[in-house]
Design a protein around this motif. Structure first.
Motif, PDB file in Angstrom:
ATOM      1  N   VAL A 276      20.213  31.437  49.118  1.00  0.00           N
ATOM      2  CA  VAL A 276      21.459  32.080  48.726  1.00  0.00           C
ATOM      3  C   VAL A 276      21.736  31.915  47.241  1.00  0.00           C
ATOM      4  O   VAL A 276      22.595  32.591  46.693  1.00  0.00           O
ATOM      5  CB  VAL A 276      22.646  31.514  49.544  1.00  0.00           C
ATOM      6  N   THR A 277      21.027  31.001  46.559  1.00  0.00           N
ATOM      7  CA  THR A 277      21.252  30.861  45.126  1.00  0.00           C
ATOM      8  C   THR A 277      20.842  32.116  44.385  1.00  0.00           C
ATOM      9  O   THR A 277      21.453  32.496  43.395  1.00  0.00           O
ATOM     10  CB  THR A 277      20.466  29.670  44.576  1.00  0.00           C
ATOM     11  N   GLY A 278      19.756  32.777  44.857  1.00  0.00           N
ATOM     12  CA  GLY A 278      19.334  34.031  44.253  1.00  0.00           C
ATOM     13  C   GLY A 278      18.823  33.894  42.841  1.00  0.00           C
ATOM     14  O   GLY A 278      18.680  34.884  42.136  1.00  0.00           O
TER      15      GLY A 278
ATOM     16  N   ILE B 257      26.351  45.901  53.734  1.00  0.00           N
ATOM     17  CA  ILE B 257      25.657  44.703  54.209  1.00  0.00           C
ATOM     18  C   ILE B 257      25.238  43.909  52.974  1.00  0.00           C
ATOM     19  O   ILE B 257      24.522  44.431  52.118  1.00  0.00           O
ATOM     20  CB  ILE B 257      24.433  45.058  55.066  1.00  0.00           C
ATOM     21  N   TYR B 258      25.729  42.660  52.878  1.00  0.00           N
ATOM     22  CA  TYR B 258      25.460  41.840  51.704  1.00  0.00           C
ATOM     23  C   TYR B 258      24.764  40.543  52.109  1.00  0.00           C
ATOM     24  O   TYR B 258      24.900  40.061  53.228  1.00  0.00           O
ATOM     25  CB  TYR B 258      26.754  41.485  50.971  1.00  0.00           C
ATOM     26  N   ARG B 259      24.069  39.943  51.153  1.00  0.00           N
ATOM     27  CA  ARG B 259      23.577  38.584  51.314  1.00  0.00           C
ATOM     28  C   ARG B 259      24.772  37.641  51.201  1.00  0.00           C
ATOM     29  O   ARG B 259      25.542  37.692  50.247  1.00  0.00           O
ATOM     30  CB  ARG B 259      22.546  38.272  50.224  1.00  0.00           C
ATOM     31  N   ALA B 260      24.938  36.769  52.162  1.00  0.00           N
ATOM     32  CA  ALA B 260      26.106  35.895  52.217  1.00  0.00           C
ATOM     33  C   ALA B 260      25.879  34.648  51.366  1.00  0.00           C
ATOM     34  O   ALA B 260      24.786  34.068  51.344  1.00  0.00           O
ATOM     35  CB  ALA B 260      26.405  35.498  53.650  1.00  0.00           C
TER      36      ALA B 260
ATOM     37  N   ASP C  44      22.593  33.797  61.272  1.00  0.00           N
ATOM     38  CA  ASP C  44      22.828  32.384  60.981  1.00  0.00           C
ATOM     39  C   ASP C  44      23.595  32.205  59.673  1.00  0.00           C
ATOM     40  O   ASP C  44      23.376  31.253  58.925  1.00  0.00           O
ATOM     41  CB  ASP C  44      21.508  31.619  60.915  1.00  0.00           C
ATOM     42  N   GLY C  45      24.497  33.136  59.388  1.00  0.00           N
ATOM     43  CA  GLY C  45      25.326  33.027  58.200  1.00  0.00           C
ATOM     44  C   GLY C  45      24.674  33.529  56.934  1.00  0.00           C
ATOM     45  O   GLY C  45      25.271  33.434  55.855  1.00  0.00           O
ATOM     46  N   ALA C  46      23.454  34.097  57.007  1.00  0.00           N
ATOM     47  CA  ALA C  46      22.759  34.536  55.799  1.00  0.00           C
ATOM     48  C   ALA C  46      23.164  35.937  55.361  1.00  0.00           C
ATOM     49  O   ALA C  46      22.883  36.328  54.231  1.00  0.00           O
ATOM     50  CB  ALA C  46      21.243  34.496  56.026  1.00  0.00           C
ATOM     51  N   THR C  47      23.822  36.707  56.245  1.00  0.00           N
ATOM     52  CA  THR C  47      24.160  38.092  55.941  1.00  0.00           C
ATOM     53  C   THR C  47      25.632  38.334  56.264  1.00  0.00           C
ATOM     54  O   THR C  47      26.148  37.830  57.262  1.00  0.00           O
ATOM     55  CB  THR C  47      23.278  39.061  56.748  1.00  0.00           C
ATOM     56  N   LEU C  48      26.288  39.120  55.410  1.00  0.00           N
ATOM     57  CA  LEU C  48      27.700  39.469  55.613  1.00  0.00           C
ATOM     58  C   LEU C  48      27.802  40.962  55.924  1.00  0.00           C
ATOM     59  O   LEU C  48      27.289  41.800  55.174  1.00  0.00           O
ATOM     60  CB  LEU C  48      28.524  39.150  54.359  1.00  0.00           C
ATOM     61  N   LEU C  49      28.452  41.294  57.055  1.00  0.00           N
ATOM     62  CA  LEU C  49      28.731  42.679  57.416  1.00  0.00           C
ATOM     63  C   LEU C  49      30.155  43.023  56.991  1.00  0.00           C
ATOM     64  O   LEU C  49      31.094  42.279  57.288  1.00  0.00           O
ATOM     65  CB  LEU C  49      28.592  42.898  58.918  1.00  0.00           C
ATOM     66  N   CYS C  50      30.314  44.125  56.294  1.00  0.00           N
ATOM     67  CA  CYS C  50      31.637  44.647  55.959  1.00  0.00           C
ATOM     68  C   CYS C  50      31.941  45.807  56.900  1.00  0.00           C
ATOM     69  O   CYS C  50      31.116  46.716  57.066  1.00  0.00           O
ATOM     70  CB  CYS C  50      31.672  45.114  54.505  1.00  0.00           C
ATOM     71  N   LEU C  51      33.150  45.789  57.518  1.00  0.00           N
ATOM     72  CA  LEU C  51      33.507  46.809  58.493  1.00  0.00           C
ATOM     73  C   LEU C  51      34.933  47.287  58.255  1.00  0.00           C
ATOM     74  O   LEU C  51      35.761  46.548  57.709  1.00  0.00           O
ATOM     75  CB  LEU C  51      33.396  46.276  59.928  1.00  0.00           C
ATOM     76  N   LYS C  52      35.193  48.503  58.693  1.00  0.00           N
ATOM     77  CA  LYS C  52      36.561  49.021  58.709  1.00  0.00           C
ATOM     78  C   LYS C  52      36.709  49.955  59.902  1.00  0.00           C
ATOM     79  O   LYS C  52      35.713  50.444  60.454  1.00  0.00           O
ATOM     80  CB  LYS C  52      36.894  49.740  57.397  1.00  0.00           C
ATOM     81  N   ALA C  53      37.944  50.171  60.293  1.00  0.00           N
ATOM     82  CA  ALA C  53      38.196  51.058  61.425  1.00  0.00           C
ATOM     83  C   ALA C  53      37.732  52.468  61.085  1.00  0.00           C
ATOM     84  O   ALA C  53      37.960  52.956  59.966  1.00  0.00           O
ATOM     85  CB  ALA C  53      39.682  51.048  61.771  1.00  0.00           C
ATOM     86  N   TYR C  54      37.046  53.110  62.047  1.00  0.00           N
ATOM     87  CA  TYR C  54      36.548  54.455  61.786  1.00  0.00           C
ATOM     88  C   TYR C  54      37.723  55.425  61.800  1.00  0.00           C
ATOM     89  O   TYR C  54      38.516  55.481  62.734  1.00  0.00           O
ATOM     90  CB  TYR C  54      35.522  54.855  62.842  1.00  0.00           C
ATOM     91  N   ASP C  55      37.829  56.207  60.736  1.00  0.00           N
ATOM     92  CA  ASP C  55      38.940  57.169  60.615  1.00  0.00           C
ATOM     93  C   ASP C  55      38.662  58.414  61.436  1.00  0.00           C
ATOM     94  O   ASP C  55      37.556  58.919  61.440  1.00  0.00           O
ATOM     95  CB  ASP C  55      39.135  57.553  59.148  1.00  0.00           C
TER      96      ASP C  55
END
Length: 699
Positions: A289-291, A659-662, A688-699
Motif C-alpha cells: 500500500v505504500t506504492g 475502484i481504488y487501492r486502499a 482483505d482490505g487491499a481494495t476500496l469500492l466506491c458506490l452510490k445509489a443508481y439514479d
C-alpha cells in the motif's frame, strides 16, 4: 545515464496546436508524433478557475504524422481513439487534458510524465528481482483493470509504453498513436516480441491480448530479453510469436506462477488482470500500500528515475534554457532523421516478411486445422464406441435381470400352488368324491347333506381367503433348497414330483410327502451395491482453485444467508464472472466479500464446499439496504441496474463508480470526482482490505 532526450523542431513541425506552443519533439512513431508543449498564459487565464492548466503547465501533445491534408479515414480513426482516451480516468495512466479531433491537424494533450520507460531501465540499470517484478505486475494489472473496465483494449503493452515514476508505473499510449517511448536506448526492442499470438496472426486484439503482452514484458524485466529464441530475422521472430514457441530459460522459479500463465497460447486460458492484481497484492503483503518505488527497486533503478524527475522539475519551473539544452541533451535533427529512416526501413522489412510468409503460414494453418479435425474425428469415434459399449452392457444387465425375475416369479407361483394343494387335500372334500358315494333317498338325509355341503363350501372359501391374505409362500420365496422337488401342473392337478415322493388322497389330489414346501429357509443377505452417481456432487468436485463461476447471490436469503442463483457450479470467463473460487479444502474465510457454497450428497454422504470471493468492475450494480447513515451491501450479488423490483431484504441498487487501492487513509471522501460533486457515496473495502469500492445509489 543521460536523462530524457528532447529534439529540436524541424521545418515540417507545427509551432502551435490549439492553445499550446510546441517546444520540443519527444518522439516519432508509426502513426503520429509527440511534442513537449506549454499552454500560453492568456489561454490558461481563459481556462477558468479549475486550475487544470496551472497544475499541468507542461503537456505532451500528440498529433497525426500527415502533413497538409488529413484524410477522412485518418481523422475518423483519430477521433475514435480520442474518445476512448477520454473515458480513461486512472492514476496508473497518463491523464487526458484536452483535445480537438476536428482541427486542421487533430491533436490530443495529455499529462507530461518525466520518467524513464521499463525498456530504458532494463537496458541502463539491469533486470529486477522477483519482489520488484511482482510489484510492477500489480501496478500494471491495476491500470489494465481500469482500462478494460471502460472498454479500452491497449493493444500495445510493452516495456517502452510503461513509464516508471517514484509513485509507480504509468501506462501510456493506450490505443492512441503507438508512438515510441519518451526515451531512446542503445537496444532496439520493437513490438513483435511483446505481441500476442493472435495479434501476430492478424486476428482481433482482445483484453486477453493485453495480458499476453504484460507477461512478455514481465519476462523482459526478470530475464533481460523477450521470451523467445534470439534471432536477427523478423520473419523467424514472427513465426515464433504466432506459434507461442517460448524460450523461458533463465526465468526465476519464484516468477513462473506469475508469468507462465500469462504466456499461454489460448487467450481463454490466460488470467484476467484482476486475478493478477489480487494474487500479487497477497504475495507482497501489507507493504504494497505504500506504492513507493524505492521500497522495491534496486538503487540503480531509483537513481535513473530520480534523474528524470529532477529534469522534469527543471522543465516545469522554466529553469531549462532550451537553446542551451539543445547542445547538452539534443541528439540533433540529422540523428533524429536517421533514426526515423531506420524505423521506416524496419517497417518495410517487416511488411515484406509478412508478404513472403503469407503462403507458408496459410499452408501451416491448413495443416494444423486438418490435424485438429482428425483429432476431433478420432475423439468423437472413441466416444461413440464408448457409448455403444455402455449400451451393450446395460442391455445385458437388463436381460439378466428380466430372466432372474421370471425365474423367481415361476418359483413363487409354484410354491403358491403347492400350498393350495395341501390345504385342499386335508380340509375340503372334492365334488367328484361326493358324487361317487351312493345317494340317500330319504328326504331328511338329503336336507342334511345339502346343509353340510353349504357349510363346507363356506369353510373352504374362508380358508382360501385367509391363505391369500397370509401369503406364506412369499416368506419362502427364492429360499427353497435346490434339491426340493418343484411342483408342476398336469391335467389340472398339482404333482409334487415322482410317484415315489407323493401319496394320492381320496379326493384325487397328490400331496408331497417330503414336507419341503412347508419349511422356510433363512432370509438371503442383502446385496451390496455402489452408491448412485450424483451429478451435482460431481459438478462441485470438478471445480478448481482459480475458477470463476456464473453464480451470484440473489438476495432472497436476506442479509444473513446466501441464496445462490444456480443449483450447481458452472465455470465462466473471469472477465465477466462475479465470483472466483479461492479455496476448495478447509474452512472458508469470513470476510464480507467472501462466502461458502456447499453441497451435501445423500448418495455418498460427503459434503463438498467451495470458498468464493467477489470480483468487481466499474459499472457493476449490487443489491443494497440504505439506512441513511449506513448501508448493507450484498457484495456477491449482481443485478440489472434498471431493475424496479428487488428482494424484500434490500431496498436499493448501488452502482460501483470507482475502484481504488486502499491505504490507511483511504475513505469515502476519496470517491468524490471533485469539489463540485454533490452525490452521496458509500465505500466498502474488499480483498482483505487491499481494495476500496466506491458506490452510490443508481439514479
Amino acid at each position: 545515464m543521460t536523462g530524457m532526450k528532447l529534439y529540436s523542431l524541424e521545418s515540417n513541425d507545427p509551432r502551435r496546436l490549439g492553445p499550446y506552443r510546441l517546444l520540443r519533439r519527444i518522439a516519432t512513431g508509426g502513426m503520429g508524433r509527440i511534442y513537449l508543449a506549454r499552454q500560453e498564459a492568456a489561454a490558461a487565464d481563459a481556462a477558468g478557475p479549475t486550475g487544470t492548466v496551472v497544475d499541468h503547465p507542461l503537456v505532451a501533445v500528440k498529433t497525426l504524422l500527415a502533413e497538409g491534408f488529413v484524410s477522412r479515414p485518418d481523422r475518423d480513426r483519430f477521433a475514435r481513439e480520442v474518445a476512448l482516451a477520454g473515458r480513461v480516468e486512472s492514476a496508473s495512466t497518463a491523464k487526458v487534458l484536452a483535445s480537438d479531433a476536428t482541427a486542421k491537424r487533430p491533436w490530443l494533450a495529455i499529462e507530461f510524465i518525466p520518467a524513464p520507460s521499463l525498456a530504458e531501465l532494463v537496458c541502463e540499470a539491469g533486470t529486477l528481482p522477483a519482489d520488484a517484478v511482482h510489484w510492477v505486475a500489480a501496478e500494471a494489472a491495476r491500470a489494465l483493470v481500469e482500462l478494460h473496465g471502460v472498454g479500452v483494449v491497449h493493444r500495445d503493452v510493452k516495456p517502452q509504453n510503461i513509464l516508471l515514476t517514484r509513485g509507480g508505473p504509468r501506462l501510456i499510449d493506450f490505443g492512441i498513436s503507438h508512438a515510441h517511448d519518451h526515451t531512446s536506448s542503445a537496444t532496439t526492442i520493437g513490438t513483435f516480441p511483446f505481441t500476442s499470438p493472435e495479434q501476430a496472426s492478424g486476428k482481433k486484439s482482445t483484453t486477453a491480448s493485453d495480458m499476453y503482452s504484460l507477461g512478455a514484458t514481465l519476462f523482459f524485466l526478470a530475464v533481460g530479453r523477450p521470451p523467445y529464441e534470439q534471432t536477427d530475422h523478423s520473419i523467424g521472430l514472427l513465426a515464433l510469436v504466432q506459434r507461442a514457441e517460448l524460450d523461458t530459460e533463465g526465468l526465476p522459479q519464484q516468477l513462473e506462477r506469475l508469468i507462465l500463465p500469462l504466456l499461454r497460447a489460448e487467450p481463454g486460458e490466460r488470467p484476467a488482470p484482476a486475478d493478477v492484481l489480487r494474487n500479487c497484492l497477497r504475495g507482497l503483503g501489507p507493504l504494497t500500500v505504500t506504492g513507493q518505488a524505492a521500497r522495491w527497486l534496486p538503487p540503480e533503478w531509483t537513481a535513473l528515475i530520480e534523474e528524470y524527475a529532477e529534469q522534469g522539475r527543471q522543465l516545469q519551473n522554466g529553469i531549462v534554457d532550451f537553446d542551451a539544452a539543445d547542445a547538452r541533451t539534443q541528439v540533433g535533427p540529422e540523428a533524429d532523421r536517421d533514426g526515423w529512416e531506420e524505423t521506416v526501413s524496419a517497417m518495410r522489412e517487416q511488411l515484406e516478411a509478412l508478404r513472403k510468409q503469407r503462403d507458408a503460414l496459410a499452408q501451416e494453418q491448413a495443416e494444423e486445422r486438418a490435424e485438429a479435425e482428425e483429432r476431433e474425428r478420432r475423439r468423437l469415434a472413441e466416444e461413440e464406441r464408448g457409448r455403444l459399449e455402455q449400451a451393450r452392457k446395460a442391455a445385458d444387465r437388463a436381460e439378466k435381470e428380466r430372466k432372474e425375475n421370471e425365474r423367481k416369479e415361476r418359483e413363487r407361483v409354484a410354491r403358491a400352488g403347492t400350498q393350495t394343494s395341501t390345504q385342499g387335500s386335508t380340509s375340503t372334500p372334492s365334488t367328484s368324491s361326493a358324487s361317487s358315494r351312493p345317494k340317500t333317498p330319504a328326504k331328511s338325509a338329503s336336507k342334511t347333506s345339502n346343509n353340510s355341503e353349504g357349510w363346507v363350501g363356506l369353510l373352504v372359501g374362508a380358508v382360501i381367503i385367509g391363505l391369500l391374505i397370509w401369503q406364506p409362500w412369499d416368506k419362502q420365496k427364492d429360499n427353497s433348497p435346490q434339491s426340493s422337488p418343484q411342483p408342476t401342473y398336469s391335467s389340472g392337478l398339482v404333482s409334487g414330483g415322482s410317484s415315489g415322493d407323493a401319496s394320492s388322497g381320496s379326493d384325487g389330489f397328490s400331496t408331497s410327502s417330503s414336507g419341503g414346501s412347508d419349511d422356510y429357509d433363512p432370509e438371503p443377505e442383502p446385496e451390496t451395491s455402489s452408491p448412485e452417481p450424483d451429478p451435482t456432487e460431481d459438478a462441485f468436485k470438478a471445480v478448481s482453485v482459480g475458477d470463476c463461476l456464473d453464480v451470484v447471490d440473489t438476495g432472497y436469503g436476506g442479509e444473513e444467508k446466501y441464496d445462490w442463483s444456480k443449483e450447481e457450479p458452472n465455470t465462466a470467463p473471469c472477465s465477466t464472472a462475479r465470483v472466483r473460487v479461492y479455496r476448495t479444502t478447509g474452512d472458508c474465510d469470513s470476510a464480507r466479500d467472501q462466502a461458502t457454497w456447499s453441497y451435501y450428497s445423500s448418495s455418498s454422504g460427503e459434503r463438498t464446499a467451495l470458498c468464493l470471493e467477489g470480483q468487481y468492475r466499474n459499472g457493476d450494480c449490487l443489491l443494497a439496504n440504505n439506512r441513511g447513515d449506513s448501508a448493507s451491501i450484498a457484495l456477491l450479488s449482481s443485478v440489472n441496474c434498471t431493475d424496479r423490483q428487488v428482494p424484500s431484504a434490500y431496498h436499493d441498487i448501488f452502482v460501483i463508480t470507482a475502484i481504488y487501492r486502499a491505504t490507511a487513509s483511504t475513505s469515502t471522501a476519496d470517491c468524490r470526482a471533485g469539489q463540485y460533486d454533490t452525490n452521496t457515496y458509500w465505500s466498502q473495502k474488499v480483498d482483505d482490505g487491499a481494495t476500496l469500492l466506491c458506490l452510490k445509489a443508481y439514479d
